[in-house]
Design a protein around this motif. Sequence first.
Motif, mmCIF file in Angstrom:
data_model
loop_
_atom_site.group_PDB
_atom_site.id
_atom_site.type_symbol
_atom_site.label_atom_id
_atom_site.label_comp_id
_atom_site.label_asym_id
_atom_site.label_seq_id
_atom_site.Cartn_x
_atom_site.Cartn_y
_atom_site.Cartn_z
ATOM 1 N N GLU A 1 0.893 -1.226 -0.005
ATOM 2 C CA GLU A 1 -0.067 0.095 0.107
ATOM 3 C C GLU A 1 1.009 1.358 -0.192
ATOM 4 N N VAL A 2 1.984 1.249 0.760
ATOM 5 C CA VAL A 2 2.886 2.382 0.724
ATOM 6 C C VAL A 2 3.492 2.606 -0.535
ATOM 7 N N ILE A 3 3.976 1.774 -1.123
ATOM 8 C CA ILE A 3 4.879 1.673 -2.535
ATOM 9 C C ILE A 3 3.545 2.059 -3.318
ATOM 10 N N GLN A 4 2.401 1.876 -3.608
ATOM 11 C CA GLN A 4 1.465 2.260 -4.306
ATOM 12 C C GLN A 4 1.071 3.640 -4.315
ATOM 13 N N HIS A 5 1.096 4.149 -2.944
ATOM 14 C CA HIS A 5 0.799 5.487 -2.818
ATOM 15 C C HIS A 5 1.626 6.334 -3.185
ATOM 16 N N ILE A 6 3.031 5.853 -2.855
ATOM 17 C CA ILE A 6 4.235 6.714 -3.397
ATOM 18 C C ILE A 6 4.324 6.796 -4.743
ATOM 19 N N LEU A 7 3.889 5.874 -5.636
ATOM 20 C CA LEU A 7 3.916 5.945 -6.944
ATOM 21 C C LEU A 7 2.641 6.393 -7.543
ATOM 22 N N SER A 8 1.801 6.777 -7.096
ATOM 23 C CA SER A 8 0.419 7.096 -7.523
ATOM 24 C C SER A 8 0.610 8.389 -8.233
ATOM 25 N N THR A 9 1.480 8.979 -8.241
ATOM 26 C CA THR A 9 1.744 10.261 -8.977
ATOM 27 C C THR A 9 2.172 10.163 -10.352
ATOM 28 N N LEU A 10 2.789 9.074 -10.633
ATOM 29 C CA LEU A 10 3.348 8.601 -11.616
ATOM 30 C C LEU A 10 2.740 7.807 -12.944
ATOM 31 N N SER A 11 2.929 7.962 -13.990
ATOM 32 C CA SER A 11 2.123 7.339 -15.240
ATOM 33 C C SER A 11 2.779 5.908 -15.340
ATOM 34 N N LEU A 12 2.291 4.944 -14.293
ATOM 35 C CA LEU A 12 2.785 3.646 -14.248
ATOM 36 C C LEU A 12 1.494 2.922 -14.122
ATOM 37 N N GLN A 13 1.621 1.725 -14.725
ATOM 38 C CA GLN A 13 0.740 0.605 -14.392
ATOM 39 C C GLN A 13 1.305 -0.618 -13.351
ATOM 40 N N LEU A 14 0.797 -0.412 -12.037
ATOM 41 C CA LEU A 14 1.197 -1.153 -11.161
ATOM 42 C C LEU A 14 0.656 -2.709 -10.952
ATOM 43 N N TYR A 15 1.429 -3.684 -10.621
ATOM 44 C CA TYR A 15 1.003 -4.998 -10.346
ATOM 45 C C TYR A 15 1.458 -5.470 -9.101
ATOM 46 N N LEU A 16 0.789 -5.989 -8.320
ATOM 47 C CA LEU A 16 1.289 -6.217 -7.026
ATOM 48 C C LEU A 16 0.907 -7.746 -6.689
ATOM 49 N N ALA A 17 1.893 -8.558 -5.962
ATOM 50 C CA ALA A 17 1.738 -9.915 -5.706
ATOM 51 C C ALA A 17 2.552 -9.890 -4.212
ATOM 52 N N ASP A 18 2.090 -11.131 -3.634
ATOM 53 C CA ASP A 18 2.491 -11.189 -2.046
ATOM 54 C C ASP A 18 3.405 -12.308 -1.825
ATOM 55 N N SER A 19 4.016 -13.003 -3.090
ATOM 56 C CA SER A 19 4.877 -13.981 -3.114
ATOM 57 C C SER A 19 5.526 -14.391 -4.444
ATOM 58 N N ALA A 20 6.660 -15.013 -4.378
ATOM 59 C CA ALA A 20 7.190 -15.053 -5.614
ATOM 60 C C ALA A 20 6.356 -16.378 -6.336
ATOM 61 N N GLU A 21 5.446 -17.182 -5.918
ATOM 62 C CA GLU A 21 4.833 -17.725 -6.442
ATOM 63 C C GLU A 21 3.601 -17.174 -7.318
ATOM 64 N N ALA A 22 3.040 -16.242 -6.665
ATOM 65 C CA ALA A 22 2.064 -15.585 -7.272
ATOM 66 C C ALA A 22 2.514 -14.373 -8.388
ATOM 67 N N ALA A 23 3.858 -14.171 -8.208
ATOM 68 C CA ALA A 23 4.306 -13.199 -9.058
ATOM 69 C C ALA A 23 4.704 -13.879 -10.335
ATOM 70 N N LEU A 24 5.196 -14.869 -10.348
ATOM 71 C CA LEU A 24 5.724 -15.669 -11.656
ATOM 72 C C LEU A 24 4.787 -15.625 -12.724
ATOM 73 N N PRO A 25 3.508 -15.879 -12.534
ATOM 74 C CA PRO A 25 2.624 -15.787 -13.926
ATOM 75 C C PRO A 25 2.510 -14.594 -14.374
ATOM 76 N N LEU B 1 10.520 -13.114 1.668
ATOM 77 C CA LEU B 1 9.159 -13.725 1.292
ATOM 78 C C LEU B 1 8.828 -14.807 1.486
ATOM 79 N N PRO B 2 7.438 -15.395 1.716
ATOM 80 C CA PRO B 2 7.066 -16.569 1.953
ATOM 81 C C PRO B 2 7.511 -17.655 1.009
ATOM 82 N N GLY B 3 8.152 -18.724 1.160
ATOM 83 C CA GLY B 3 8.715 -19.714 0.125
ATOM 84 C C GLY B 3 10.126 -19.069 -0.454
ATOM 85 N N GLU B 4 10.160 -19.067 -1.905
ATOM 86 C CA GLU B 4 11.236 -18.613 -2.408
ATOM 87 C C GLU B 4 11.602 -16.839 -2.021
#
Length: 400
Positions: free
Chosen positions: A296-320, A336-339
């Motif tokens: 949430e903090v990172i999303q807030h910091i970057l909210s002023t920039l023209s970026l498309q943010l994708y969030l994941a809570d683990s390496a397993e969730a981020a790989l796809p 991170l949990p796991g890897e």
Amino acid sequence: MCYFSEHMQQELDSRRLLESRFRYAISHNELVLHYQPQVDLSTGMLVSVEALVRWQSPDYGLLYPDEFISMAEEVGLICEIGQWVMLAACQQILSWQQAGMGWVRVAVNVSPLELGSDAIVDRVADALASYGIPPECLELEITETLSISDPEMALAIINQIKALGVVLAIDDFGVGYSNLGYLKRFPAERLKIDQSFVRGLSHSAHDKAIVATIIQLARSLSMQALAEGVETEQEAKILLELGAHLIQGYWVSRPVSSTDLEVMLRQACVLDPKQLQGAVNSPCVLVVDDQPLMLEVIQHILSTLSLQLYLADSAEAALPLLEQHQFAAIICDYQLPGEDGIGFLAKAKAIQPKALRILITASTDLAILRAAINIARVEHFLQKPVDPIQLLNLMTTLST
């Protein structure tokens, strides 16, 4: 056994009653057309619609095509329905033009059974002549599988229809025979991408590759690529990025009555292509952290920039996500949990070597930092708590 016989007899009687009621419905104005908008992605304008037949029955209520079309084909009523739909569509085209909304193109579906005889050529000609509309305003959607049994006869009939000046579209492309030799001889102006591929755009790299290929094929054959079944903004963004010309689907609008469609026809645009284009051109950034507060903090910091943010809570969730999107930067927590973050960023480097890799860590352990550089080729480190200025400085170069 008696029970099954009675049950089968009841089904047979119900079917006969339905058939009888449907024959009555065709000649007593119980059929109605609803219209689904087809929107040009470059302008956001509603440029054409697909006409979809409904049966407004006093006995059964509002019935959709899948509840009566197969029966109509079995009992030989499909040509009557086809003629009714064409006449009703042409009448509506003229009505909209007289109401000051210009010439709207209306697409109607053609059953493969209708193309079994060149009588359909006369039916199309009669519909155009009955209301005196430009032939370019009538579009016939033809399923690609219809030509398997007798492609030469089908092509001959299709060319006769084309000679009348109407527009032809190939429907449900990609799920049927896909005979490319036949396709190059088909005088179509539109290629409709089947919704089964569109639904997988945001989470399937394979579907995205298939859709990209179909769009490129359409462009190579001087056809417009129209994607059907668009249900989310993300799908629309991807289709715009891939070069699709038009879209239709629930995200734009469900099929509506002619009266409701008039409201949309009076709008200059029904969607904002600049908004979609801006989102497409914005760099994608992946943030991986198992702490919701940190995300949430990172999303807030970057909210002023023209970026498309994708969030994941683990390496397993981020790989796809690495298979679905091209990232300009990947920000990953070490713990991170796991890897762990280094292991994930090493995999990310192999999949997307051009992405900027940033590791978040509270550790000052030189062994961890050295491993991050040597194994994952991490280019920048962020210490916890994350310094907003430092993060913004890193990301600003991506969005300019």
